[in-house]
Design an enzyme around this catalytic site. Structure first.
Site, PDB file in Angstrom:
ATOM      1  N   HIS A 277       0.853  -1.203   0.000  1.00 49.68           N
ATOM      2  CA  HIS A 277       0.000   0.000   0.000  1.00 49.68           C
ATOM      3  C   HIS A 277       0.886   1.249   0.000  1.00 49.68           C
ATOM      4  O   HIS A 277       1.830   1.354   0.791  1.00 49.68           O
ATOM      5  CB  HIS A 277      -0.909   0.017   1.233  1.00 49.68           C
ATOM      6  CG  HIS A 277      -1.838  -1.156   1.303  1.00 49.68           C
ATOM      7  ND1 HIS A 277      -2.744  -1.453   0.301  1.00 49.68           N
ATOM      8  CD2 HIS A 277      -1.999  -2.116   2.246  1.00 49.68           C
ATOM      9  CE1 HIS A 277      -3.427  -2.533   0.623  1.00 49.68           C
ATOM     10  NE2 HIS A 277      -2.991  -2.964   1.808  1.00 49.68           N
ATOM     11  N   GLU A 362      21.275  15.924  27.131  1.00 48.54           N
ATOM     12  CA  GLU A 362      22.412  16.584  26.450  1.00 48.54           C
ATOM     13  C   GLU A 362      21.959  17.781  25.601  1.00 48.54           C
ATOM     14  O   GLU A 362      22.491  18.038  24.527  1.00 48.54           O
ATOM     15  CB  GLU A 362      23.225  15.577  25.637  1.00 48.54           C
ATOM     16  CG  GLU A 362      23.915  14.586  26.566  1.00 48.54           C
ATOM     17  CD  GLU A 362      25.297  14.178  26.157  1.00 48.54           C
ATOM     18  OE1 GLU A 362      25.954  14.893  25.389  1.00 48.54           O
ATOM     19  OE2 GLU A 362      25.733  13.128  26.645  1.00 48.54           O
TER      20      GLU A 362
HETATM   21  N1  CAA Z   1      32.398  26.240  23.122  1.00 48.74           N
HETATM   22  C1  CAA Z   1      33.130  27.150  23.797  1.00 48.74           C
HETATM   23  N2  CAA Z   1      32.577  28.236  24.411  1.00 48.74           N
HETATM   24  C2  CAA Z   1      31.229  28.370  24.326  1.00 48.74           C
HETATM   25  C3  CAA Z   1      30.410  27.468  23.635  1.00 48.74           C
HETATM   26  C4  CAA Z   1      31.049  26.370  23.007  1.00 48.74           C
HETATM   27  N3  CAA Z   1      30.349  25.462  22.345  1.00 48.74           N
HETATM   28  N4  CAA Z   1      29.120  27.857  23.745  1.00 48.74           N
HETATM   29  C5  CAA Z   1      29.121  28.989  24.467  1.00 48.74           C
HETATM   30  N5  CAA Z   1      30.397  29.311  24.806  1.00 48.74           N
HETATM   31  C6  CAA Z   1      30.835  30.453  25.571  1.00 48.74           C
HETATM   32  C7  CAA Z   1      30.397  31.760  24.906  1.00 48.74           C
HETATM   33  O1  CAA Z   1      31.338  32.180  23.941  1.00 48.74           O
HETATM   34  C8  CAA Z   1      30.313  32.706  26.093  1.00 48.74           C
HETATM   35  O2  CAA Z   1      31.633  33.109  26.395  1.00 48.74           O
HETATM   36  P1  CAA Z   1      32.001  34.498  27.169  1.00 48.74           P
HETATM   37  O3  CAA Z   1      31.855  34.231  28.614  1.00 48.74           O
HETATM   38  O4  CAA Z   1      33.417  34.766  26.791  1.00 48.74           O
HETATM   39  O5  CAA Z   1      31.039  35.535  26.678  1.00 48.74           O
HETATM   40  C9  CAA Z   1      29.853  31.807  27.225  1.00 48.74           C
HETATM   41  O6  CAA Z   1      30.204  30.468  26.853  1.00 48.74           O
HETATM   42  C10 CAA Z   1      28.356  31.888  27.496  1.00 48.74           C
HETATM   43  O7  CAA Z   1      27.678  31.507  26.310  1.00 48.74           O
HETATM   44  P2  CAA Z   1      26.135  31.847  26.067  1.00 48.74           P
HETATM   45  O8  CAA Z   1      25.943  33.317  26.234  1.00 48.74           O
HETATM   46  O9  CAA Z   1      25.750  31.226  24.778  1.00 48.74           O
HETATM   47  O10 CAA Z   1      25.459  31.101  27.327  1.00 48.74           O
HETATM   48  P3  CAA Z   1      23.932  30.880  27.716  1.00 48.74           P
HETATM   49  O11 CAA Z   1      23.801  31.026  29.172  1.00 48.74           O
HETATM   50  O12 CAA Z   1      23.036  31.664  26.831  1.00 48.74           O
HETATM   51  O13 CAA Z   1      23.752  29.307  27.457  1.00 48.74           O
HETATM   52  C11 CAA Z   1      23.175  27.355  26.213  1.00 48.74           C
HETATM   53  C12 CAA Z   1      23.933  28.691  26.270  1.00 48.74           C
HETATM   54  C13 CAA Z   1      23.465  26.833  24.801  1.00 48.74           C
HETATM   55  C14 CAA Z   1      21.694  27.510  26.405  1.00 48.74           C
HETATM   56  C15 CAA Z   1      23.773  26.381  27.259  1.00 48.74           C
HETATM   57  O14 CAA Z   1      23.440  26.757  28.563  1.00 48.74           O
HETATM   58  C16 CAA Z   1      23.342  24.931  27.031  1.00 48.74           C
HETATM   59  O15 CAA Z   1      23.927  24.209  26.209  1.00 48.74           O
HETATM   60  N6  CAA Z   1      22.310  24.476  27.786  1.00 48.74           N
HETATM   61  C17 CAA Z   1      21.900  23.060  27.734  1.00 48.74           C
HETATM   62  C18 CAA Z   1      22.638  22.291  28.775  1.00 48.74           C
HETATM   63  C19 CAA Z   1      22.654  20.829  28.500  1.00 48.74           C
HETATM   64  O16 CAA Z   1      22.892  20.365  27.393  1.00 48.74           O
HETATM   65  N7  CAA Z   1      22.437  20.045  29.558  1.00 48.74           N
HETATM   66  C20 CAA Z   1      22.485  18.630  29.458  1.00 48.74           C
HETATM   67  C21 CAA Z   1      23.345  18.060  30.553  1.00 48.74           C
HETATM   68  S1  CAA Z   1      24.195  16.602  30.196  1.00 48.74           S
HETATM   69  C22 CAA Z   1      23.045  15.357  30.269  1.00 48.74           C
HETATM   70  O17 CAA Z   1      22.033  15.426  29.676  1.00 48.74           O
HETATM   71  C23 CAA Z   1      23.385  14.249  31.177  1.00 48.74           C
HETATM   72  C24 CAA Z   1      23.290  12.858  30.877  1.00 48.74           C
HETATM   73  O18 CAA Z   1      23.613  12.107  31.770  1.00 48.74           O
HETATM   74  C25 CAA Z   1      22.916  12.262  29.577  1.00 48.74           C
END
Ligand code: CAA
Length: 388
Positions: A277, A362
């Site tokens: 199908h 993550e």
């Molecule tokens: N690499 C290097 N530096 C980075 C970066 C990266 N990928 N991403 C951001 N930065 C830096 C920025 O350049 C910035 O630097 P400065 O201090 O010099 O300005 C700083 O980090 C802050 O960045 P943001 O302004 O983008 O930060 P934010 O507060 O807006 O957060 C976010 C960004 C993407 C929302 C982040 O908080 C995030 O990824 N949140 C999700 C968390 C997550 O994935 N949690 C899961 C936990 S693990 C898990 O799930 C466990 C398990 O057991 C499976």
């Protein structure tokens, strides 16, 4: 040159992982899922055949596999059971900040521990009030002489109930937002209490716990990277582990696709197998395309890392697309099975429950879109080289 041909070694590695998934994981996966029991026997065998800690460098007793190699393994194991694979792979998440920010002594001690015998490590970032918003964390680390004292609770910690050491993120400067977070490697001791094991919808064989640190003391040498630079270490870690999560999501989607395809050839309705199908054919076609594209995006995000390039954008593309694909394909597989798909006796029911977490842990699919939007609107970031 763009070439998706795997080397003979990579093909052998993929075969090893597939064989293990087929013989050691699939036959027990539905049983472990039922009771949410800890599949220690599977972990022992995986450790023995070298399917755990593949990321650890040769200097610390590991094989030093590439990120692409890791993805090949994770897709196969997750095809067997993503719950078991989440626990099998969690040492990689906990180890990445150690590999990135630990001194030689610390790397020898903690990475070496994982390769000497079967041990578990957990990555402690999330808190009850700080999930997507990492900088909202409340766990504190206070420096006292040549040690830090850690207090606070972490939740949704994979393998938390069985970990021998933890990578812990804590505020060292509570008024500085994301610039006041530091990362530590913390060996298990009596001050660290496992408060709760979660009873989950899916991936029930993986252990997910709430952990509390009560005046837990660690030597100052256990600080990973620089003080107050832990947020970046966490982001750099997630850049390195999201390709593996995308590979796992691809494994779930592929399993659901294979089950649905086989079933559609057997199930007869209106006098013909339902695969005849067009309504079913189009669903199968969409599933096939999505699995294929998930794998391509995943490999792309891993290969960039292997080339020493920053992959923030590509790892969010891969994680977002593969996670959403896993959920869509598993849901469609249930649809192909019709009413039987809703019954636990049939395999796709578990896959649909397991797939959901891929869009949550993550970094949720919404957080991946946030990263993609920022990286797209501010492409300068994508051009920065990957640190270490
Ligand atoms: N690499 C290097 N530096 C980075 C970066 C990266 N990928 N991403 C951001 N930065 C830096 C920025 O350049 C910035 O630097 P400065 O201090 O010099 O300005 C700083 O980090 C802050 O960045 P943001 O302004 O983008 O930060 P934010 O507060 O807006 O957060 C976010 C960004 C993407 C929302 C982040 O908080 C995030 O990824 N949140 C999700 C968390 C997550 O994935 N949690 C899961 C936990 S693990 C898990 O799930 C466990 C398990 O057991 C499976």
């Amino acid at each position: 040159m763009v070439d998706f041909t795997l080397t003979d070694e990579q093909k052998a590695l993929r075969e090893l992982a597939h064989d293990f998934a087929e013989k050691e994981i699939r036959p027990v996966a539905w049983e472990y899922d039922k009771d949410g029991t800890w599949p220690i026997d599977v972990f022992k065998k995986a450790w023995e055949v070298g399917l755990m800690n593949t990321h650890v460098d040769e200097a610390y007793g590991g094989p030093g596999a590439s990120y692409l190699d890791g993805c090949l393994i994770e897709e196969e194991l997750s095809w067997g059971c993503s719950g078991i694979t989440t626990s099998l792979g969690a040492n990689g998440l906990a180890s990445a900040p150690v590999a990135l920010g630990g001194s030689e002594e610390i790397k020898k001690q903690f990475l070496g521990m994982l390769t000497e015998e079967l041990k578990f490590a957990s990555f402690c970032l999330t808190e009850p009030d700080a999930g997507s918003d990492v900088s909202g964390m409340r766990t504190r680390a206070v420096k006292q002489g040549d040690k830090y004292v850690i207090n606070g609770s972490k939740c949704f910690i994979t393998n938390g109930g069985y970990a021998d050491w933890f990578t812990v993120y804590a505020k060292t400067d509570p008024d500085a937002g994301h610039r006041g977070i530091s990362a530590f490697v913390v060996p298990k001791d009596d001050t660290i209490v496992v408060d709760k094991k979660e009873d989950k919808m899916g991936q029930r064989a993986s252990n997910t716990a709430t952990i509390t640190f009560n005046d837990t003391e660690v030597p100052a040498a256990n600080l990973l990277g620089e003080e107050n630079k832990g947020f970046k270490l966490a982001m750099m870690t997630l850049d390195r582990t999201r390709p593996g999560v995308a590979a796992m999501a691809t494994g779930i989607a592929r399993a659901a696709f294979e089950f649905a395809t086989a079933y559609s050839k057997e199930r007869v309705q209106f006098g013909v197998p339902i695969a005849m199908h067009q309504a079913i054919q189009f669903m199968i076609a969409d599933m096939a395309t999505k699995v294929h594209l998930s794998r391509l995006a995943t490999w792309n995000s891993a290969v960039l890392l292997d080339q020493g390039k920053r992959n923030t954008l590509e790892s969010s593309h891969a994680k977002r697309f593969a996670a959403d694909t896993a959920m869509e394909v598993a849901t469609d597989a249930v649809q192909v099975y019709g009413g039987y798909g809703f019954i636990k006796e049939y395999p796709v029911e578990k896959l649909m429950r397991d797939a959901k977490i891929m869009q949550l842990y993550e970094g949720t699919s919404q957080i991946q879109r946030l990263v993609i939007a920022r990286e797209t609107l501010l492409p300068r970031r994508a051009e920065e080289p990957a640190a270490a």
